[in-house]
Motif scaffolding. Structure first.
Motif: not given
Length: 200
Positions: A87-93, A143-146
């Motif tokens: 999991l890699k996303h700007d809105n995930l820690v 919302a982007k992270g979800l």
């Protein structure tokens, strides 16, 4: 020697945890939290306490899980979600590293300067101001992270979304944290627990 703790102490001095391109001993990480001092506490969750750890030229957040909780399962779930599923996303820690042995279970994350959204919104001592443009940025980021989690194959259902699990960096960018209760969703077998799928 084992009973009086010499070997355990030696292990903390010698066991290294990799964070990015650098390695630190477990003792360095513990010392960076001032031995889990209340003065370094960033927040509390259902299964542990998060501390600020100031390492040489690096600040991270260290979650010390309660050994009486399902700590080992939470580490397995978190590692499965963040590493095995990549999991890699700007809105995930970002989960940077882990350590789990005997009665010491640690999850090491990137440090989020402003802490949790819950603390910013509801702590009467908070000095952080959230004007409407910042609130919009936070809502859009969550919302982007979800959306990222829900559009993956298989989908991931967080199951513990609340303001304390939304962390803010210095620029008010939100990041979703705490995947200890997350589940995978597959049409053939809905809501498979991540802990049941771990094969680490």
């Amino acid at each position: 020697m084992w009973r009086i703790g010499w070997i355990g102490d030696r292990e903390l001095h010698e066991t290294k945890v990799k964070i990015g391109e650098r390695s630190f001993t477990v003792k360095q990480i513990i010392d960076a939290t001032k031995k889990f001092s209340p003065t370094r506490e960033l927040g509390r969750g259902r299964s542990g306490i998060v501390y600020k750890a100031e390492l040489p030229d690096l600040t991270v957040a260290v979650k010390k899980l309660d050994s009486k909780s399902k700590a080992v399962y939470e580490i397995a779930s978190e590692v499965y979600a963040k590493k095995v599923l990549d999991l890699k996303h700007d809105n995930l820690v970002k989960l940077l590293s882990t350590y789990s042995k005997k009665r010491l279970h640690l999850l090491i994350y990137e440090h989020m300067e402003l802490g949790s959204l819950g603390k910013v919104l509801f702590n009467p001592n908070s000095t952080v101001q959230l004007e409407w443009p910042k609130r919009f940025t936070i809502c859009r980021g969550v919302a982007k992270g979800l959306k990222y989690l829900h559009e993956r194959k298989p989908q991931i259902i967080h199951r513990n979304m609340k303001t304390n699990n939304i962390l803010l960096d210095a620029s008010f960018n939100p990041k979703i944290s705490d995947f200890g209760l997350a589940k995978l969703y597959e049409e053939e077998n809905p809501y498979i627990g991540i802990e049941a799928r771990k094969d680490l």
